[in-house]
Structure formats: structure tokens, C-alpha cells
Enzyme design. Sequence first.
Site, short mmCIF file in Angstrom:
data_model
loop_
_atom_site.label_atom_id
_atom_site.label_comp_id
_atom_site.label_asym_id
_atom_site.label_seq_id
_atom_site.Cartn_x
_atom_site.Cartn_y
_atom_site.Cartn_z
N PHE A 188 67.27 42.80 49.17
CA PHE A 188 66.86 43.33 47.87
C PHE A 188 66.09 44.63 48.05
O PHE A 188 65.27 44.75 48.96
CB PHE A 188 65.91 42.35 47.16
CG PHE A 188 66.51 41.04 46.77
CD1 PHE A 188 67.05 40.86 45.50
CD2 PHE A 188 66.53 39.97 47.65
CE1 PHE A 188 67.60 39.63 45.13
CE2 PHE A 188 67.06 38.75 47.29
CZ PHE A 188 67.61 38.59 46.02
N ASP A 189 66.36 45.58 47.15
CA ASP A 189 65.45 46.70 47.01
C ASP A 189 64.23 46.17 46.25
O ASP A 189 64.38 45.26 45.44
CB ASP A 189 66.13 47.82 46.21
CG ASP A 189 65.24 49.03 46.06
OD1 ASP A 189 64.63 49.45 47.06
OD2 ASP A 189 65.15 49.56 44.93
N LYS A 190 63.04 46.71 46.51
CA LYS A 190 61.85 46.17 45.85
C LYS A 190 61.66 46.75 44.44
O LYS A 190 61.72 46.04 43.44
CB LYS A 190 60.58 46.45 46.68
CG LYS A 190 59.30 45.90 46.01
CD LYS A 190 58.05 46.24 46.77
CE LYS A 190 57.53 47.60 46.41
NZ LYS A 190 56.79 47.66 45.13
N LYS B 55 67.11 52.10 55.56
CA LYS B 55 67.62 50.93 54.83
C LYS B 55 69.08 50.65 55.23
O LYS B 55 69.49 49.51 55.35
CB LYS B 55 67.54 51.16 53.31
CG LYS B 55 66.13 51.07 52.75
CD LYS B 55 66.15 51.21 51.23
CE LYS B 55 64.74 51.20 50.67
NZ LYS B 55 64.72 51.34 49.19
N VAL C 160 71.22 44.07 46.90
CA VAL C 160 70.95 44.07 45.46
C VAL C 160 69.99 45.21 45.13
O VAL C 160 68.91 45.30 45.72
CB VAL C 160 70.34 42.73 44.99
CG1 VAL C 160 70.25 42.68 43.48
CG2 VAL C 160 71.15 41.56 45.51
#
Length: 830
Positions: free
Chosen positions: A519-521, A705, A722
Site C-alpha cells: 500500500f501507498d500510505k 518504491k 494499491v
Amino acid sequence: MGKLKIKIPLLLPEVPDEKDQCVYKLIQKLQEKKGMEKVHVADETDNGVPQLCFHYDPEVISIHNIQKLAEQTGAEITKKFGHKLIEVEGIRHTRHARSIERNLSNKAVILEASVSASGMVRLEFDTAQTDEAEILKTLRKEGLDIPDTQVSAERFLRQASKSEPYESEEKEHDHERGEDHDHSHGGIFGKNTELIFSVICGVLLGIGFGLSYVETVPSWVSLSLYIGAYFFGGYFTAKEAIQTVAKGGFEIDFLMLVAAIGAAILGEWAEGALLLFLFSMGHALEHYAMNKARKSIAALAELAPKTALLKRNGKTKEVGIEELSIGDIIVVKPNSKISADGVVVSGTSSVNQAPITGESVPVDKAPVDDPDKDWSKEKDIKDEHRAFSGTINGNNTLEIKVIKVAKDSTLSRLVKLVNEAQTQKSPTQQLTDKFEKYFVPAVLVLVVLLHFAFLVIDETFSESFYRAMAVLVAASPCALAIATPSAVLSGVARAAKSGVLIKGGRPLEDLGVLTALAFDKTGTLTEGKPKLTEVVALGEVNEEELLKIAVAVENLSDHPLAKAVVHDGKQRLKGADIPEAKDLEAVLGKGIKATLGSDKVYVGNLELFESLDDKKPSKETEEKVKSLESDGNTTMLIRQNDNYIGIIALMDTPREEAKNTLEQLKKIGIKRMIMLTGDNQKVADAVAKEIGLTDAWGSLLPEEKVEAIQKLKEKESKVAMVGDGVNDAPAMANSTVGIAMGAAGSDVALETADIALMADKLETLPFAIGLSRKAKGIIKQNLWMSLGIVALLIPATVFGFANIGVAVLIHEGSTLVVVFNALRLLAYKK
């Protein structure tokens, strides 16, 4: 050596993605030009849009000339190679679709063809050797109807100006002058001809079989009825078999026809007619079932209203939605559908966005602050102001400013992408296609050998011939051919109904098996906006006074953290009077200072006060600041003149639904959930602990990333990313499945993601993964069932345990079970 990057869509507007053959043709042509060292697809995208990277010698060719050359070459290729997405009618089943696809691909002028059983045809063709009219003529010669030549979404949206229902459009299409009207609109009885022929076959078979037991009726009567049954049951089977054999191929239809003819030769007319009856009935029901899934997708497009109330010079006029232009104002009456994508400029109401985003709760809408602004170029429009075509207004009247024309609306793009998804084959389907390529010839060899069984065992040639025909029926992999496409189509249709766009079989299958999610934050697991979390007063100043001072000073700044302090601070103060500060000075990356009355006020991080003067904060104050930071907060220390009067803390707080969503993901089999963020590791750990993530990787740059995703793929084999589909597009591109949230408001996210969650709702994720897992399970069930039946029937017919009638009954029964098993996905509950 110089480098230049240009977005691919600027050079090839009609090309769907960077993997298209036209991109490689463009690279090949450009690399031949003088001064070009290398041309390739860039590793990173520009906000999710693929780019070409040019390595060139600046002494030989200038940037301006490269751009001009690239545009000219792109225009030449676009002119030479056309791309077309056409919806057709008349594809009866998956094997028919595959046969058409093969026939189209064999034509020299067609470079690439993909045909879906649900009626979508995607083509790339050489415009120098053919044109659209010839392409349509080719499709019609395959016996297909073309209600309209436009992309499906546009065709449905253009219905606005017509009063006739969609079904009537087939009467309106034109034929080229001199072209034979050899396609039959499905046959003499229209679209249901195959089903009606099958029923007639069954009736004739039943009467003939019954009369065969009546001694007073001559045998030729029953024989005549059986021959009639052969005609009606075998008409479409023979038609397809002859077309396929004429082009050098073998399909299941051919095997069935041979078996029926063989039964007739042996005098077993009743069994041959039963075979054709069950086979044709199976085809017709299969076609009906696939159409059911297809109609579920077509229902999306039908959400588009036919007309809009256009407001001009204070008067309203009803117009077709295709007449609307960007900047027009439309009036939406209570409880009616919104006609175009736009922003609310007048009125407040609750809008049901479920048709687009899948949200069950209506969303409150309010007008924008600047109605005269050109909102069509604005990327970040708040959900409370944005309206989507096809959504349903609540109890109040709204006025909406159009920001997209009908063919570019979110709904139109969604339908287009769903239709394209139907033509994308899943890995399992590609595998079964390869299997069938070898399996069918192997069956034919076995059948030929069984013809000579009478030479080895004590039986007549007739008995050997009958056994061979029975094996031919038993080995036909009808159920195998439909097993995967039916499940993929149903899965894509069900997902679209709930605001989830799944782009084909590959992401559907991959999402169904993976156990790791990254997940991206910011904006994905968190709100994406900092909120005031702590106000700590020091010394004699109370919390209210501290807040008033902080809000007064931060009110002068336009920094996002300052805006959060002002917004949340005013809410906490509940309308209390706030003094006015002046003389703002910003210290980059450290804080600000300003004058409040006769006092000097400083607001910033510890670094600001380290370098300010000798008046350092106490150890207790420093420890309190570091304690708040270790919990994931961003802290601001406030000093008034020489006295430290307080600390305020802000945090990008996790979404309310994040913790519950992650728990649901664990329950459905996701074992590892990793957060990738550019924030420091302390912040990452604090958020991960609060919402229940298994890992948190902080301080990552965008390129890091991508490396993190690649590491995860090495360990976990498959991993989904995501995010918002824009800032994290490179990481998504490197993941097994890229999932974008809030895609309804982002064209880039819609195009780049493998799976797009139309609503900005994290809780939609378990539904998407649950549906994919269910689809994967159904695909497995279908494969085991179809292969199991073949494995059971072949030995049963070889050793004489099952005759042709039993074989065809089980065979066609398994095909229908497989299709209706796949249709269960349409009823999948969240």
C-alpha cells in the site's frame, strides 16, 4: 549525449498502451534517423502516462527537430495502422469467437485481432491496404451483424437522440453498395434461430422415435422425421464445420458432425439426431447464458440519460447529450439522472453515485466557490463538487457546469475499458487454447485407430466404427473451451456493477491467488490531510490561549500544515475571537516567526530553535516533542518572546475504515500487507501499528518504491500495489496487479491501473479480492469438471460402457453446468 522524453499518446493518439506493436514500429523508424543513438520506452511514466526516451547527439540533431520528427513519424504510423474496437452480434459461443479470431488474424491486412464471445472485436490493421469499410465487410462475411461501427460506449451514448430501443438499431445499419446481404441477423427467426431450430430438431426426433414403436406406421415416416431432425439440429453445426475446414482448421463442430454422419451410416438415425439435438441445444443455451453476462455489462452503458436540460440566457431547453459542450450549464431536476460529468455551480443535494463508484450511501454535493472558472482543466476537484454522468440526483435541483463531452465521460470510458477487458485472454484460457491445439488432432488419430479395432478384437467393422464415433463425441472439449471465458466475463461484469473495473482475465486471476499487498500510505491508508492531534500547553498559558496564538500566526502562512492548524484550531475554539498577527517571516524547512501585538512569536521544529539564539527549550520539552514524533506526529514548538508556551502536533491520520478493512483482508487469505511511504520510519511504524499492517517500509523515494516491489515479487512471487494510480504509477507498473483507488475522478488512474476502484473507498478492496478469489475458484472447478468428464467418457466409450446417446448427454450437460456455474459470479455478494 542528450536525452529527451516524450509522452507516447502525443505521438500515437489511438494506441492503447506502450506494449502495442505500433510503439515498436515507431521506435524502429526513429532509431534509423541520423543523430539518434537509441530510442526506447522509458522505465518511469509521467503521471502514469508511458513515455519514449530519446538518446541523441546534440551536435547532429536538435530537440526541436527530434520533436518534429517524432510527431511526423507518429502521424505516418497512425495514418498507416488503424485501431478499432467494434461490437458485433451473431457470435454464438466461445469456439465461434475463436474461429472468427483465427480467420481475421490470417488476413494479411489485419495485424492483430482479438474476439470475445460476448461480441467485442478489437483490431489493428494496415490502413494502406484496407479501410474501415473493408473491415466491416470482412466481419459481415463471417456472418456477423454490426449495429454500429463506433466503440460500444459511444454507440450507447448516441442513443440519446433516438427514440427506438437498442434492439431496433440492427434494422438501421447500411450495407456497402454492391455487397451481398449474406448475413442473416441470426437466421430466419432472428437472434433465437439456433434455439428454435434446436427445439424443432427435438420435436421431430421425439415424434420419429415414438412412431418407430407403432407397427402400423411405415419405417420411412420415422426416417423422414429423423432426416428433418438432422437438418434442423445440424444446420449451424455444419455451417461452422464447413467454414472451419475450408480454412484448414478443425473444431469441435466438425467432430460432432462426423459422429452424427457416422451414426446415420450405421443406421442409428435416432442416436445421431439425439447427438445433434443436444449439441445444438447446448450451443443455444450457452449463447443465452453468455448474453446474460454481456447484458449485465451493457446495462452500465444504458445508465447514461438520453437528454439534458441545457440552460442558456436564463432559459432551459432539452437537448441530446451529444450536443453538450464543455462549459455548458445543465439543470438536473430532483430524482433524475445527471446527464454529464461536471461540477456543481448552484444548489445542494445528495447524489446516488452507486452506478459509477459502487458507494451505497448518497454523497452530499455543494457548489464550487468560483463557478466561472474553467474546471475542465482542474485535476484535483473535491468529491463534494464533482458530478458524474449516470448518477442519480436526490431531492433538490442542481445546476452543473459540464467539464467533459459525452464520449469522454467517466461512464463512457468505463464501458469502453470493460468492453476491451472482455477481449483480454487470461493465462488459464491461453493454456487451455494451447492444450486444445494438440488435444483435437490427438483425438482424431485415436478415432482413426479405433476404426480398425475389428482387426484386433472379435467384432464387426460396424461395431468398431460406432465405438470410434462415440469416442469422438466423448472427447470433444466443449466444456473446456467455455470454462474460463464464461467465468472471466461474469467476474468482470459483476465487478463493474459495484464500481470496480477489472481489465481482463489476467488481473482477475492474479488477484485471486496473491497473498501479499503493498500500500501507498498517503491518501490510501491515511486521509491524505494532516489533522491537529495534540495541543500541549507549557508554563502559565492555557490550551485555549495557546491555540489562539498558534492560529493567529499560522493564518498568515499558506503551508498545508499551517492550513490544518488554522482549520482544526478554529473548530476547537468554537467561534472564539482570534487576534491578528503580522510581519510573517518563513524559515525554509524549519518554521515561521511573526508579530502578535507587541510580542514576537516563533512556531517551528526543534531545528529552528537550535539555530535561533541561546534560549534553547528545556530537556523535558525536547523529550515531550520527541515522544510525540515517535508516535508518528509532526510537531511544532511555540515560543512567545523568550518563553516556550506550548507544543502542537499534527498527523496524517489513518482512514476510519483502514483497520477493519485490513482485518477483512487477513480473513480472506492476505498474509502480508506492506506499507511503502516516503515518510520517516517512525511515522511509518506508528501508522502500521495503529491499523494492523504486517510491515512498514519508510523513507522511500518513488524509484525506491519500484525496487521494494521488485524485492517483494522475488519473495512472494505475486504482489499487488494499491495507490492512487498517479504518483505511484511506476510501482504499480512493476507489481503483478496495480490497483488504483478513487479512479472515477482520475483519467490517468483509469488508464494505468489493472484494477480500478472507482470510489475512493478502501473498504471496496476486500470485495474486489473476494470476487477474484471466487472467480479463480470457479475457473478451477470448471477446468476439473470439463477435463474430468472427458477423462471419464473416453475410457467409458472405448470399452463400450457408454453409447453415443449417453456420451452426448453427459458431454452437453457438463458444458451447461460449467456455464451456469460461472454465472453464479453475477450474484456474488459483498
